[in-house]
Write a protein that holds these residues in place. Sequence first.
Motif, PDB file in Angstrom:
ATOM      1  N   ARG A 174       0.749  -1.294   0.129  1.00  0.00           N
ATOM      2  CA  ARG A 174       0.047   0.091   0.144  1.00  0.00           C
ATOM      3  C   ARG A 174       0.813   1.271  -0.070  1.00  0.00           C
ATOM      4  O   ARG A 174       0.477   2.309  -0.676  1.00  0.00           O
ATOM      5  N   LEU A 175       2.000   1.327   0.877  1.00  0.00           N
ATOM      6  CA  LEU A 175       2.992   2.466   0.787  1.00  0.00           C
ATOM      7  C   LEU A 175       3.464   2.745  -0.483  1.00  0.00           C
ATOM      8  O   LEU A 175       3.445   3.805  -0.965  1.00  0.00           O
ATOM      9  N   SER A 176       3.968   1.557  -1.275  1.00  0.00           N
ATOM     10  CA  SER A 176       4.434   1.928  -2.433  1.00  0.00           C
ATOM     11  C   SER A 176       3.407   2.159  -3.685  1.00  0.00           C
ATOM     12  O   SER A 176       3.631   3.118  -4.346  1.00  0.00           O
ATOM     13  N   GLU A 177       2.101   1.732  -3.473  1.00  0.00           N
ATOM     14  CA  GLU A 177       0.964   2.222  -4.543  1.00  0.00           C
ATOM     15  C   GLU A 177       0.814   3.578  -4.141  1.00  0.00           C
ATOM     16  O   GLU A 177       0.261   4.103  -5.131  1.00  0.00           O
ATOM     17  N   ARG A 209      -4.549   5.847  -8.847  1.00  0.00           N
ATOM     18  CA  ARG A 209      -4.698   5.655 -10.552  1.00  0.00           C
ATOM     19  C   ARG A 209      -3.736   6.670 -11.236  1.00  0.00           C
ATOM     20  O   ARG A 209      -3.477   6.372 -12.500  1.00  0.00           O
ATOM     21  N   ASN A 210      -3.144   7.824 -10.887  1.00  0.00           N
ATOM     22  CA  ASN A 210      -2.336   8.629 -11.301  1.00  0.00           C
ATOM     23  C   ASN A 210      -0.838   8.355 -11.327  1.00  0.00           C
ATOM     24  O   ASN A 210       0.127   9.113 -11.940  1.00  0.00           O
ATOM     25  N   ARG A 211      -0.623   7.439 -10.403  1.00  0.00           N
ATOM     26  CA  ARG A 211       0.625   7.097 -10.139  1.00  0.00           C
ATOM     27  C   ARG A 211       1.152   5.531 -10.732  1.00  0.00           C
ATOM     28  O   ARG A 211       0.414   4.771 -10.452  1.00  0.00           O
ATOM     29  N   ILE A 212       2.032   5.621 -11.899  1.00  0.00           N
ATOM     30  CA  ILE A 212       2.406   4.657 -12.772  1.00  0.00           C
ATOM     31  C   ILE A 212       3.624   3.921 -12.498  1.00  0.00           C
ATOM     32  O   ILE A 212       3.938   2.719 -13.149  1.00  0.00           O
ATOM     33  N   LYS A 213       4.746   4.656 -11.683  1.00  0.00           N
ATOM     34  CA  LYS A 213       5.912   4.029 -11.648  1.00  0.00           C
ATOM     35  C   LYS A 213       6.686   4.778 -10.410  1.00  0.00           C
ATOM     36  O   LYS A 213       6.367   5.924 -10.133  1.00  0.00           O
ATOM     37  N   MET A 214       7.328   4.095  -9.677  1.00  0.00           N
ATOM     38  CA  MET A 214       8.384   4.551  -8.584  1.00  0.00           C
ATOM     39  C   MET A 214       9.533   3.922  -8.647  1.00  0.00           C
ATOM     40  O   MET A 214       9.940   2.774  -9.083  1.00  0.00           O
ATOM     41  N   TRP A 215      10.651   4.768  -8.332  1.00  0.00           N
ATOM     42  CA  TRP A 215      11.777   4.289  -8.119  1.00  0.00           C
ATOM     43  C   TRP A 215      12.328   4.740  -6.832  1.00  0.00           C
ATOM     44  O   TRP A 215      12.270   5.702  -6.399  1.00  0.00           O
ATOM     45  N   GLN A 228      16.214   4.788  -5.036  1.00  0.00           N
ATOM     46  CA  GLN A 228      17.924   4.597  -5.420  1.00  0.00           C
ATOM     47  C   GLN A 228      17.873   4.078  -6.877  1.00  0.00           C
ATOM     48  O   GLN A 228      18.970   3.566  -7.087  1.00  0.00           O
ATOM     49  N   GLY A 229      17.249   4.617  -7.735  1.00  0.00           N
ATOM     50  CA  GLY A 229      17.434   4.548  -9.129  1.00  0.00           C
ATOM     51  C   GLY A 229      16.689   3.257  -9.681  1.00  0.00           C
ATOM     52  O   GLY A 229      16.598   2.996 -10.909  1.00  0.00           O
ATOM     53  N   LYS A 230      16.070   2.326  -8.769  1.00  0.00           N
ATOM     54  CA  LYS A 230      15.602   1.070  -8.987  1.00  0.00           C
ATOM     55  C   LYS A 230      14.117   1.305  -9.087  1.00  0.00           C
ATOM     56  O   LYS A 230      13.566   1.740  -8.257  1.00  0.00           O
ATOM     57  N   VAL A 231      13.649   0.732 -10.117  1.00  0.00           N
ATOM     58  CA  VAL A 231      12.092   0.552 -10.252  1.00  0.00           C
ATOM     59  C   VAL A 231      11.553  -0.357  -9.161  1.00  0.00           C
ATOM     60  O   VAL A 231      11.833  -1.624  -9.175  1.00  0.00           O
ATOM     61  N   VAL A 232      10.473   0.233  -8.311  1.00  0.00           N
ATOM     62  CA  VAL A 232       9.916  -0.631  -7.026  1.00  0.00           C
ATOM     63  C   VAL A 232       8.355  -0.622  -7.371  1.00  0.00           C
ATOM     64  O   VAL A 232       7.644  -1.387  -6.836  1.00  0.00           O
ATOM     65  N   LEU A 233       7.930  -0.093  -8.255  1.00  0.00           N
ATOM     66  CA  LEU A 233       6.487   0.286  -8.878  1.00  0.00           C
ATOM     67  C   LEU A 233       6.351   0.296 -10.201  1.00  0.00           C
ATOM     68  O   LEU A 233       7.011   1.254 -10.597  1.00  0.00           O
ATOM     69  N   LEU A 234       5.633  -0.656 -10.959  1.00  0.00           N
ATOM     70  CA  LEU A 234       5.353  -0.252 -12.284  1.00  0.00           C
ATOM     71  C   LEU A 234       4.111  -0.910 -12.664  1.00  0.00           C
ATOM     72  O   LEU A 234       3.703  -2.311 -12.777  1.00  0.00           O
ATOM     73  N   LYS A 235       3.346   0.046 -13.109  1.00  0.00           N
ATOM     74  CA  LYS A 235       1.911  -0.408 -13.501  1.00  0.00           C
ATOM     75  C   LYS A 235       1.869  -0.572 -14.979  1.00  0.00           C
ATOM     76  O   LYS A 235       2.649  -0.014 -15.798  1.00  0.00           O
ATOM     77  N   PRO A 236       1.035  -1.601 -15.601  1.00  0.00           N
ATOM     78  CA  PRO A 236       0.942  -1.718 -17.007  1.00  0.00           C
ATOM     79  C   PRO A 236       0.269  -0.406 -17.652  1.00  0.00           C
ATOM     80  O   PRO A 236      -0.342  -0.018 -17.172  1.00  0.00           O
ATOM     81  N   GLY A 295      -4.768   8.015  12.477  1.00  0.00           N
ATOM     82  CA  GLY A 295      -5.226   8.330  11.161  1.00  0.00           C
ATOM     83  C   GLY A 295      -5.489   7.045  10.391  1.00  0.00           C
ATOM     84  O   GLY A 295      -5.045   6.188  10.553  1.00  0.00           O
ATOM     85  N   TYR A 296      -6.548   7.313   9.723  1.00  0.00           N
ATOM     86  CA  TYR A 296      -7.251   6.178   9.101  1.00  0.00           C
ATOM     87  C   TYR A 296      -6.623   5.810   7.470  1.00  0.00           C
ATOM     88  O   TYR A 296      -7.392   4.756   6.799  1.00  0.00           O
ATOM     89  N   ASP A 297      -5.816   6.627   6.956  1.00  0.00           N
ATOM     90  CA  ASP A 297      -5.526   6.677   5.684  1.00  0.00           C
ATOM     91  C   ASP A 297      -4.138   6.566   5.361  1.00  0.00           C
ATOM     92  O   ASP A 297      -3.249   7.490   6.027  1.00  0.00           O
ATOM     93  N   VAL A 298      -3.646   5.585   4.551  1.00  0.00           N
ATOM     94  CA  VAL A 298      -2.056   5.254   4.657  1.00  0.00           C
ATOM     95  C   VAL A 298      -1.555   6.423   3.406  1.00  0.00           C
ATOM     96  O   VAL A 298      -0.490   6.469   3.275  1.00  0.00           O
ATOM     97  N   SER A 299      -2.309   7.084   2.898  1.00  0.00           N
ATOM     98  CA  SER A 299      -1.966   8.105   1.900  1.00  0.00           C
ATOM     99  C   SER A 299      -1.201   9.448   2.362  1.00  0.00           C
ATOM    100  O   SER A 299      -2.022  10.139   3.176  1.00  0.00           O
TER     101      SER A 299
END
Length: 469
Positions: free
Chosen positions: A122-125, A453-459, A461-469, A330-334
Motif C-alpha cells: 500500500r505504501l508503494s502504491e 490511479r495517477n501513479r504509474i511508476k516509482m523508483w 535509489q534508481g531502481k524501479v519498485v512500482l510499475l503499472k501496466p 489516522g485511518y488513511d495510509v496516503s
Amino acid sequence: MATLIRGTLVHTPSLGEVKILQDYLLGIDDKGFINFLENASSDAAQTLLSESGAPPTIIPPGSFILPTFCDLHLHAPQFLYQGTGLHLPLMEWLNEYAFKAEEKIDADPLLARKVYTRLADRLSENGTGAVLLFGTIKEETNIILAECMRQTGIRAFVGKLSMDQCSRPTYVEASASAAIDSVKSFILRCNTLEGHLPLHQRLIEPVLTPRFVPTCSDELLSQLGRLSTENNLRIQSHMAEAHDQVEWVRQQRNMEDIDVFDKHGLLTPRTIQAHCTFLDQPMFNRVVTRGTAIAHCPLSNAYFSAEPFPLREALDTGVRVGLGTDIAGGYDVSIMSTMRHAVTVSRMREGGRIMADSRERSKDGREVTNKPLSVDWKEALYLATRGGAEALGLQSGVFRPGAPFDAQQINIIENTTKLAVGPLDFLDGENIRILQELSPEAIEKWFCLGDVRNRIKMWIQGKVVLLKP
C-alpha cells in the motif's frame, strides 16, 4: 551513465517553492544517484544524448516526475485495525485497541508477515518511498516488518518499541534492562539484514523507539539516550500529543514531556517527535536548538489531540517538519490525503484567527496585526517530499546532482487517448490543455484530486519498485 530520463520534473527545493522543469534530461549513475540534470536543449544535454549508447526513457506530455513521499509516523501493527474506535480519547483508545492489536501481531508471525506485506504494498502504491515505522515490543516481529519493507524496496526506518510500564500486563517489557537488551539485539539483527550490501543499497535502518513518556521509566529513557549517543542512532517517539496524555505526564512526572525527553538526552538532531500539538513558542525554540524534527499528523490530531498542531508557528520558528499518516490514529495510509488535511486544518486555524481579530477590532477599534496561520498546497507538497527527507537526514526529496533518485511518475493525461486520468477524467476541452501544459494550476488540480490511479511508476535509489501496466 547508467540511465537517462527525459521529461518534465516537478519538485519543491524550499518551503513554498514549486519548480516545474519542462523538458529536462536527468542522468542516474549505476549506484542510483543523480549525476546529470539540465534542460534537454542545452549543449551538455545534447552532447550526452548523442554519446549515450541507449535512448533515454521518455516521460510523455501529461506526465511528470516527482520526488517520492516521506511518511514520518506510522504504527505498522495498527494497519490491522485502521478506522476503528476513533470516538475514544487517546489513552482509552490505546488500551482498548492499540495494545491488543500489537499483542495479537506479536503472537502470530504468519499474521504479522501478511499484514506487513500488504502495508508495504500500500505504501508503494501511494508513492511513499521512505517511512518511519513504530513496530511492537517483540524483536522477531520487528525483523519480519523490516524484511517485508525490504522486499518491497522502499526505505524503511524500523522501530522496535521500548516500554516497561503502564501498559497491558501481557504487553510490556519486564524491566528497563530487559528492554535495553532486546533493543540492542534487534539493532544488531536489523543491521545484519543488509550489512553485506554496499552503503547505497542499504534501505533498512533500526530506530530507537520509546513509545511515549507514560510507558517508559526514567531508567529506560536514560539508557536509550545513552545508547543513541554512543551509537549515533535515530530516535522516534510521541510528544505533547493529546490533552489526556499531557495531563497524565504532568501527574506522573510533575513536568512536561518535552522536559522528560530533554532530561534523558532524547531531543537530538537524530530525533523525530510525532504530533507536538501542545508545544508553545519557547518549546518550539528549544526544539530548534536541539535540532529535533516533528512529524505533523493532522488527521489523527483531529481525533485525539483536542488542539490542532501550530504548523505555521513551527515553520516560522525554523522547526524541521514533515508529515505522518499515524496509522491507525489516522485511518488513511496516503500521504496525499495527509497533505490535504494539513492545508485544511491550517485554513480552519486561519479562519479562527480572522474571527478573533475581528472581535478584537469591534471591541476597542484598534488595528490587529496577527500573522496569517494557513499553509498552501505548495508548502504541504514540500513537507511531504523535501521536508520529510530533511527530517530523516536524507538527501532525497529534491532533484539535484548527488541526490538519490527516489521518484514517482505521475500521469494526468493518458498518452494515447489524450484523456485525463482517474479522478481528473471529468476534464476536457480547455482544461485538458491546462493539464497538458503542466502549469502550477495543473499540479494543484492533481494535488487536490489525484489518487493511486495517477501513479504509474516509482523508483528508489534508481531502481524501479512500482510499475503499472
